[in-house]
Design a protein around this motif. Sequence first.
Motif, short mmCIF file in Angstrom:
data_model
loop_
_atom_site.label_atom_id
_atom_site.label_comp_id
_atom_site.label_asym_id
_atom_site.label_seq_id
_atom_site.Cartn_x
_atom_site.Cartn_y
_atom_site.Cartn_z
N GLY A 154 -5.26 -10.56 6.27
CA GLY A 154 -4.03 -10.29 6.10
C GLY A 154 -3.12 -11.21 6.94
N LEU A 155 -3.65 -12.30 7.82
CA LEU A 155 -3.18 -13.28 8.55
C LEU A 155 -3.05 -14.59 7.86
N ARG A 156 -3.97 -14.82 6.64
CA ARG A 156 -3.82 -16.07 6.01
C ARG A 156 -2.75 -16.22 5.32
N SER A 157 -2.69 -17.60 5.07
CA SER A 157 -1.68 -18.27 4.54
C SER A 157 -1.62 -18.53 2.78
N ASP A 186 -5.50 -1.87 -5.35
CA ASP A 186 -5.86 -1.13 -4.04
C ASP A 186 -6.67 -1.99 -3.08
N MET A 187 -7.55 -2.81 -3.53
CA MET A 187 -8.37 -3.80 -2.82
C MET A 187 -7.53 -4.73 -1.97
N ALA A 188 -6.27 -5.17 -2.66
CA ALA A 188 -5.54 -6.37 -2.20
C ALA A 188 -4.78 -5.50 -1.00
N ALA A 189 -4.27 -4.24 -1.24
CA ALA A 189 -3.57 -3.57 0.02
C ALA A 189 -4.68 -3.37 1.14
N TRP A 190 -5.65 -3.04 1.00
CA TRP A 190 -6.50 -3.16 2.14
C TRP A 190 -6.69 -4.44 2.79
N LEU A 191 -7.00 -5.61 2.14
CA LEU A 191 -7.49 -6.85 2.46
C LEU A 191 -5.93 -7.32 3.39
N SER A 192 -4.79 -6.82 2.82
CA SER A 192 -3.53 -7.37 3.27
C SER A 192 -3.25 -6.79 4.49
N GLU A 193 -3.78 -5.73 4.93
CA GLU A 193 -3.50 -5.02 6.13
C GLU A 193 -4.60 -5.51 7.44
N GLN A 194 -5.37 -6.11 6.99
CA GLN A 194 -6.34 -6.58 7.92
C GLN A 194 -5.85 -7.76 8.99
N ARG A 195 -5.67 -7.32 10.14
CA ARG A 195 -5.19 -8.19 11.03
C ARG A 195 -6.10 -8.78 12.08
#
Length: 120
Positions: A67-70, A111-120
Amino acid sequence: MLYILACALAWPVAALGGADAPSTGRALGDARRGALLIAQYQCGACHAIPGIASARGTDGPPLAAYGLRSYIAGRVPNRPDLLARWIAQPSALVPSTTMPDMGVPEQDARDMAAWLSEQR
């Protein structure tokens, strides 16, 4: 009248994941379901993914703090909508990618994108 206008203005912000949106990523998809799907589609065969027990792959890049990637694949802006498209059809966004098209349906990809986007 003022109440109706306030609601009309606030809705798009929440729908796009603004300050009033749920923290579970539901504006895009169900993040909890996304974690299960990442394991189900065996993304960990190629990627190391913290929080996914079976994800220890080394062929693809590690997905820690995604989730922190540009950028996605170093080329596409890392936005949840584009990440979902990437998961569903990676070669449509980056034709030269080595990431395979796994036949992920649109809702699963969100759903997979939502989980990956939350990863910090």
